[in-house]
Design an enzyme around this catalytic site. Structure first.
Site, PDB file in Angstrom:
ATOM      1  CB  SER A  84      -5.515   3.683   9.908  1.00 48.49           C
ATOM      2  OG  SER A  84      -4.384   4.463   9.705  1.00 48.49           O
ATOM      3  CB  THR A 187      -7.926   0.179   5.938  1.00 50.58           C
ATOM      4  OG1 THR A 187      -8.138   1.571   5.834  1.00 50.58           O
ATOM      5  CG2 THR A 187      -9.240  -0.554   5.859  1.00 50.58           C
ATOM      6  CG  ASP A 218     -11.245   1.682  -0.378  1.00 47.53           C
ATOM      7  OD1 ASP A 218     -10.797   2.614   0.335  1.00 47.53           O
ATOM      8  OD2 ASP A 218     -10.835   0.511  -0.292  1.00 47.53           O
ATOM      9  CB  THR A 238      -5.557  -1.611   2.516  1.00 52.98           C
ATOM     10  OG1 THR A 238      -5.086  -0.567   3.369  1.00 52.98           O
ATOM     11  CG2 THR A 238      -4.358  -2.354   1.947  1.00 52.98           C
TER      12      THR A 238
END
Ligand code: SD4
Length: 328
Positions: A84, A187, A218, A238
């Site tokens: 990720s 993330t 985001d 996250t």
């Protein structure tokens, strides 16, 4: 090297190896654990542990919290086991990996890149945007061109073996559905405070797996995935970016702390806001927040169980389970 720097360096080097109480849970949230401890680094998910260690090592060398949060997440950007973050991350629907990243200092300086391809360290490119351009955000081909102009190596566009295998499997059905707490939510967001009280944060991701080509989450949006203000504190996020952007999640946490909430209270109120604004798909989405205030107090909260974070400083570097709005 001064005695003080030498002391910090030695302590940090040993603390980076000391990992007490992995999976420790705080019944009432971790808000006053080691309050006032500085330097202190928080980062999302299990990869936060080595990332914190890298950040603390850099801090020991430079005494600079911005350098620390950049170096910390660079470690994750290179982690081949993480699907990720970085160029080894899962691709979009077209099979192309695109990256988002942001960096911010407590004086309001900030920079970000989004939808960028072939750059191994988008966090460093975000720092270039902050420090060398008059802009805050540069995306897509423009970001790649900036990387070339700044001498960043441009990588061959090729999926990692793990990402390729996962993508081919996904293509069998081509169904896109955000799934909670699995590899498309991983993330790294990192926030830190230096011994001098200065704050900084970083956030870097390959975004949601199998997203539409061009989708931005985001993480590179200042105020959504990251926000830092030396007068108050810092926050990072996250999870499903769309739900976080909708409520300006990280900015909201910092503003709630400005109004007197503790980091824990601010994270909890922000999750309540997110739940209220995302009722339709709340069962299917995860989001988690981390916060720190200028006194070094810590907060964390998520929509669903399963979110954890690493907290590293002079007293060690350990994983902590976050509490959540839904209890499982
Ligand atoms: C995004 N927030 O692109 C990111 C994904 C994420 O843990 O956080 N995963 O929406």
């Amino acid at each position: 090297m001064s005695q003080r720097r030498k002391f910090i360096k030695q302590t940090l080097m040993s603390s980076a190896l000391f990992i007490p109480g992995v999976g420790q849970t705080f019944a009432n949230g971790p808000k006053s654990q080691n309050a006032g401890e500085k330097p202190l680094i928080l980062s999302t998910w299990n990869h936060g542990l080595p990332a914190n260690a890298a950040a603390l090592k850099k801090y020991a060398e430079t005494n600079n919290i911005l350098d620390a949060v950049e170096a910390g997440v660079m470690d994750t950007e290179l982690d081949m086991s993480n699907l990720s973050v970085g160029l080894q991350g899962l691709p979009d629907r077209e099979g192309i990996t695109t990256l988002d990243a942001s960096i911010m200092k407590g004086d309001g300086s900030c920079g970000s890149v989004a939808f960028v391809r072939q750059v191994k360290h988008p966090i460093s490119l975000a720092r270039v945007v902050m420090e060398k351009t008059p802009h805050v955000m540069i995306v897509g081909e423009g970001a790649r061109q900036l990387a070339i102009a700044e001498g960043f190596p441009i990588e061959e566009e090729k999926l990692s073996p793990k990402a390729k295998a996962a993508y081919l499997k996904w293509k069998e059905t081509s169904q896109y559905k955000p799934v909670i707490n699995i590899e498309n939510h991983d993330t790294i967001g990192m926030i830190g405070i230096g011994a001098d009280g200065k704050l900084a944060g970083s956030c870097t991701t390959s975004g949601l797996a199998y997203k539409m080509h061009g989708r931005v989450g985001d993480s590179p949006i200042i105020g959504a995935g990251l926000y830092v203000d030396d007068e108050v504190g810092a926050a990072t996020a996250t999870g499903l970016g769309e739900s976080i952007i909708r409520i300006c999640g990280s900015f909201l946490i910092v503003e709630l702390m400005r109004q007197g909430r503790t980091p824990q209270e601010a994270c909890e109120e922000t999750v309540r806001r997110l739940v209220a604004k995302n009722e339709k798909n709340i069962k299917d989405l995860q989001a988690g927040f981390l916060a720190i205030n200028k006194d070094g107090e810590v907060g964390a909260f998520a929509v669903h169980p399963g979110f954890n974070f690493a907290k590293g400083g002079l007293h060690g570097n350990a994983m902590i389970d976050s509490n959540s709005y839904f209890k499982g």
